[in-house]
Write an enzyme that holds these catalytic residues in place. Structure first.
Site, PDB file in Angstrom:
ATOM      1  N   CYS A  90       0.877  -1.369   0.058  1.00  0.00           N
ATOM      2  CA  CYS A  90       0.154  -0.117  -0.066  1.00  0.00           C
ATOM      3  C   CYS A  90       0.720   1.290   0.032  1.00  0.00           C
ATOM      4  O   CYS A  90       1.634   1.508  -0.857  1.00  0.00           O
ATOM      5  CB  CYS A  90      -1.150   0.074   1.231  1.00  0.00           C
ATOM      6  SG  CYS A  90      -2.210   1.001   1.013  1.00  0.00           S
ATOM      7  N   HIS A 191      -3.342  -5.059   0.639  1.00  0.00           N
ATOM      8  CA  HIS A 191      -2.563  -5.600   1.651  1.00  0.00           C
ATOM      9  C   HIS A 191      -2.847  -7.049   1.688  1.00  0.00           C
ATOM     10  O   HIS A 191      -4.051  -7.651   2.027  1.00  0.00           O
ATOM     11  CB  HIS A 191      -3.490  -5.207   3.137  1.00  0.00           C
ATOM     12  CG  HIS A 191      -3.229  -3.606   3.154  1.00  0.00           C
ATOM     13  ND1 HIS A 191      -2.276  -3.292   3.954  1.00  0.00           N
ATOM     14  CD2 HIS A 191      -3.899  -2.498   2.732  1.00  0.00           C
ATOM     15  CE1 HIS A 191      -2.449  -1.932   4.356  1.00  0.00           C
ATOM     16  NE2 HIS A 191      -3.390  -1.350   3.508  1.00  0.00           N
ATOM     17  N   GLU A 193      -1.648  -9.128   3.769  1.00  0.00           N
ATOM     18  CA  GLU A 193      -1.959  -9.706   5.063  1.00  0.00           C
ATOM     19  C   GLU A 193      -3.084  -9.490   5.690  1.00  0.00           C
ATOM     20  O   GLU A 193      -3.557 -10.172   6.625  1.00  0.00           O
ATOM     21  CB  GLU A 193      -0.796  -9.054   6.154  1.00  0.00           C
ATOM     22  CG  GLU A 193      -1.230  -7.522   6.743  1.00  0.00           C
ATOM     23  CD  GLU A 193      -1.015  -6.260   5.467  1.00  0.00           C
ATOM     24  OE1 GLU A 193      -1.368  -5.073   6.119  1.00  0.00           O
ATOM     25  OE2 GLU A 193      -0.734  -6.637   4.611  1.00  0.00           O
TER      26      GLU A 193
END
Length: 217
Positions: A90, A191, A193
């Protein structure tokens, strides 16, 4: 260490460069879950020393992050161009560009271009979005075709930067780079994660890449 990937006996050493981006817990947890040995570093020069990979995390604003980066910008850029694997997420991906309309400061200039505001009514973009035209082998290995976004700005590569775009997404009618890659430097506007099992699989694939490069050194 997980047993579903081939890695050296020693865990991959990952440095997360902390430029005051806030809570890094979910990212660190995702890295550690995949067997990485994670170190958080606030000094940009130390962040690229004695490590197998660098991660630029994905929460915050461009100007303060660029200010934290500035004292070690040249050294970090040279380390990445010299082959240190890196994953920018990001805002971390946006720091790979030359600069940003969000605020002053210089990015790393790994991908030629400028970060600009999304051309859309609904900004920020928050939620899941489709990834298309993916060419990066790591994306294909992870099977990642949808991911979680939380962003108001996106990278706009110059003509020289376009060859580094490895995937795209579209918000409303604005098509923008979802991922970029220059050699072993990878950026994702989304993202991983926070992108469920396949997002974590991308992190695992990145760690495997860093491990394989370490074994060849």
């Amino acid at each position: 260490m997980t047993s579903n990937r081939s890695m050296d006996a020693a865990p991959v050493r990952v440095t997360v460069f902390d430029y005051g981006a806030g809570n890094l817990h979910s990212l660190i947890k995702a890295l550690e879950t995949q067997g990485a040995l994670v170190h958080v570093e606030t000094d940009p020069e130390l962040a690229v020393h004695d490590t197998d990979a660098l991660v630029l995390p994905g929460v915050g604003a461009f100007a303060p992050a660029a200010a934290r980066l500035a004292p070690g910008r040249t050294m970090m850029r040279e380390a990445l161009l010299d082959g240190l694997p890196a994953l920018g997420i990001c805002l971390g991906m946006q720091l790979l560009f030359d600069g940003s309309d969000e605020g002053p400061g210089r990015g790393l200039g790994i991908v030629p271009g400028q970060v600009r505001r999304l051309d859309a009514v609904r900004v920020p973009q928050i939620g899941w979005n489709v990834i298309d035209d993916g060419t990066d082998p790591l994306l294909r290995e992870a099977g990642l075709d949808i991911a979680y976004y939380a962003n108001s700005y996106v990278g706009r590569p110059s003509p020289e930067g376009l060859p580094y775009v490895t995937a795209w997404s579209t918000h409303e009618s604005d098509r923008f780079p979802a991922a970029v890659r220059r050699d072993y430097v990878i950026g994702t506007q989304f993202h991983p994660e926070k992108s469920s099992t396949r997002g974590v699989a991308l992190i695992r694939a990145f760690l495997s890449l860093a491990s394989s490069l370490r074994s060849m050194a």
